[in-house]
Scaffold this active site. Structure first.
Site, short mmCIF file in Angstrom:
data_model
loop_
_atom_site.label_atom_id
_atom_site.label_comp_id
_atom_site.label_asym_id
_atom_site.label_seq_id
_atom_site.Cartn_x
_atom_site.Cartn_y
_atom_site.Cartn_z
N LYS A 24 0.71 -1.24 0.11
CA LYS A 24 0.14 -0.09 0.08
C LYS A 24 0.77 1.28 -0.17
O LYS A 24 0.63 2.27 -0.95
CB LYS A 24 -0.89 -0.08 1.37
CG LYS A 24 -1.80 1.22 1.39
CD LYS A 24 -3.19 0.73 2.04
CE LYS A 24 -2.87 0.60 3.45
NZ LYS A 24 -2.88 1.85 4.33
N GLY A 95 -5.00 8.00 5.17
CA GLY A 95 -4.02 8.84 5.85
C GLY A 95 -2.89 9.11 5.05
O GLY A 95 -2.43 9.99 5.05
N GLN A 169 4.76 9.13 6.97
CA GLN A 169 3.92 10.09 6.16
C GLN A 169 4.14 11.48 6.54
O GLN A 169 4.29 12.14 5.64
CB GLN A 169 2.30 9.70 6.83
CG GLN A 169 1.84 8.68 6.53
CD GLN A 169 0.44 8.27 7.09
OE1 GLN A 169 -0.13 9.09 7.64
NE2 GLN A 169 -0.20 7.01 6.93
N ASP A 319 1.80 -0.90 11.78
CA ASP A 319 0.53 -1.61 11.42
C ASP A 319 0.26 -2.93 11.74
O ASP A 319 -0.83 -3.48 11.57
CB ASP A 319 0.10 -1.32 9.91
CG ASP A 319 0.27 0.06 9.43
OD1 ASP A 319 -0.08 0.97 10.23
OD2 ASP A 319 0.58 0.38 8.28
C1 S3P Z 1 2.76 4.74 6.17
C2 S3P Z 1 3.16 5.09 7.23
C3 S3P Z 1 2.60 4.69 8.77
C4 S3P Z 1 1.84 3.50 8.64
C5 S3P Z 1 0.78 3.77 7.31
C6 S3P Z 1 1.42 3.67 6.11
C7 S3P Z 1 3.28 5.15 4.96
O1 S3P Z 1 1.75 5.88 9.10
O2 S3P Z 1 0.95 3.32 9.77
O3 S3P Z 1 -0.17 2.59 7.28
O4 S3P Z 1 2.95 4.74 4.00
O5 S3P Z 1 4.32 6.16 4.97
P1 S3P Z 1 2.67 6.91 10.23
O6 S3P Z 1 3.63 7.55 9.17
O7 S3P Z 1 1.68 7.89 10.36
O8 S3P Z 1 3.41 6.25 11.23
#
Ligand code: S3P
Length: 442
Positions: A24, A95, A169, A319
């Site tokens: 993903k 998110g 993120q 996750d």
């Molecule tokens: C992700 C980072 C994680 C993870 C999310 C995917 C990403 O979140 O929980 O499912 O693709 O950068 P955070 O950056 O908020 O920890």
């Protein structure tokens, strides 16, 4: 229970050889960078889940042409810049989608309004808006930095930003904004988080410098770089592979192989923890694929021991705590999971959600503000009772984790809603039943 639920019933062993859906994180990034780049990008193995399809739709609204080819690949024609969208951008449940796209959009002279589903509208956005604001972006939003919000970008300056919480993120949003900011942008992360953005930026021709020190990692890029289209092959998602693999570990007589799984060490914390628990997990055919390492992972049923999951490993398995908690329920002794306060602001509050649902299945759980301690049922010699009717609060990983528990428990487990499993793992039901799982629509 409403019409969209699922029931997992205890049954025989799980056996087979499958491929997990595409990663993903890498799928979102390939669409966003492809849309920002000049020219054509081709993506193989894209995760065609609701979250990622929302990102594809969003990037079309920012001016890119994005189409699925007749052979299942994805063809992206970027303009080298994003344009102002004509309508509101709905990122659904994602998110990652909304936070990375806000970062990308902030670098251009445009205004864009973002929203999402009920879960996403409740999640914190200040963590991204604060650094983007320091770079020169502005926004109007609801109380507490929630969606919907309107972001105005353009004329950014580079920033040096220390992440207050480990978040790939937030790191990625800043780096994507930094691509179109004046001067250098630096993100400093005391704890390493997944580095797919850094790797993929290089694949699109950008220069990114990474400097490690004893206190953490600095990632730097100079603004004004134009990306060029690239070919991306998306590996299997370890966060999805975790479900059939843990199902095999806890269901007697099982042996399951998941092929072509992403084995980036910043994503394999769950595998490390399961090995520490004594899991029979083997890795084969490990190889490089594009910018990432992949391999085949085989899980066989066997005894598990409770462990202390090191908090410094949290970011590499953030996750996977819901499914780790399920493995812990079948282990001997206690499994301690701490330093995971971030779980409270995911698609739902995953500490509360897992504590409640595990207890409803007869498992002892101590909930802490930033952690949980699960006492495995194997000490009772009766196994895990199961029997929970789980309220998922629209969270795909809470749903899948509890269904996996139900396959190996004494009594069936049901979840109130299953449609949202498609945000990350379309085909979960078919893949699991193909391995022999007894999963029924409710
Ligand atoms: C992700 C980072 C994680 C993870 C999310 C995917 C990403 O979140 O929980 O499912 O693709 O950068 P955070 O950056 O908020 O920890």
């Amino acid at each position: 229970m409403n019409d969209g639920g699922l029931i997992a019933r205890p049954g025989g062993p799980l056996r087979g050889d499958v491929r997990a859906p595409g990663d993903k994180s890498i799928s979102h990034r390939s669409l966003i960078l492809g849309a920002m780049a000049n020219g054509v990008s081709e993506v193989e193995g894209l995760l065609e889940s609701a979250d990622v399809l929302h990102t594809a739709q969003a990037m079309r609204a920012f001016g890119a042409s994005i189409t699925r080819t007749s052979t299942g690949g994805w063809h992206i024609e970027g303009r080298g810049a994003l344009i102002e969208p004509a309508d509101i951008i709905d990122c659904g449940n994602a998110g990652t989608g909304v936070r990375l796209i806000m970062g990308a959009a902030a670098g251009f002279s445009l205004a864009a309004t973002f929203t999402g589903d009920q879960s996403l509208r409740g999640r914190p956005m200040m963590r991204v808006l604060t650094p983007l604001g320091q770079m020169g972006a502005s926004w109007i939003c609801r109380e507490g930095g929630r969606l919907p919000l309107t972001l105005r970008g353009g004329s950014l300056s580079g920033v040096s930003y220390r992440l207050p919480q480990p978040s790939a993120q937030v790191k990625s949003a800043i780096l994507l904004a930094g691509l179109n900011a004046a001067g250098e942008t630096e993100v400093f992360e005391p704890e390493h988080t997944r580095d797919h953005t850094e790797r993929m930026l290089r694949a699109f021709g950008a220069e990114v410098r990474v400097v490690d020190s004893s206190s953490g990692r600095a990632i730097r890029l100079v603004g004004g770089q134009t990306l060029s289209g690239a070919r991306i092959s998306v590996p299997g998602d370890p966060s999805s592979a975790a479900f059939p693999l843990v199902a095999a570990l806890i269901t007697p007589g099982s042996e399951v192989t998941v092929r072509d799984v992403l084995l980036n060490p910043l994503r394999t914390g769950l595998f490390d923890t399961l090995l520490q628990m004594g899991a029979d997990l083997t890795f084969s055919n490990v190889r490089e694929s594009g910018a990432e390492q992949i391999g085949d992972v085989t899980a066989r049923h066997g005894p598990l021991e409770g462990v202390i999951a090191p908090p410094e490993r949290a970011a590499s398995m953030i996750d996977e705590y819901p499914i780790l908690a399920v493995a812990a329920a079948f282990a001997r002794g206690q499994t301690v999971m701490r330093g995971i306060g971030e779980l409270r602001v995911k698609e739902s509050d995953r500490i509360a959600g897992m504590a409640r649902s595990l207890r409803d299945s007869g498992v002892m759980v101590e909930e802490e503000p930033e952690g949980m301690v699960v006492t495995g049922a194997s000490h009772t010699n009766h196994g895990v009772r199961g029997g929970a009717s789980v309220q998922t609060h629209g969270d795909h990983r809470i749903a899948m984790s509890n269904l996996i528990l139900g396959l190996a428990a004494i009594e069936p487990v049901s979840v109130d809603e299953a449609e949202m499993i498609g945000t990350s793992f379309p085909g979960f039901h078919e893949l699991m039943t193909g391995l022999g799982a007894d999963l029924l629509g409710a």
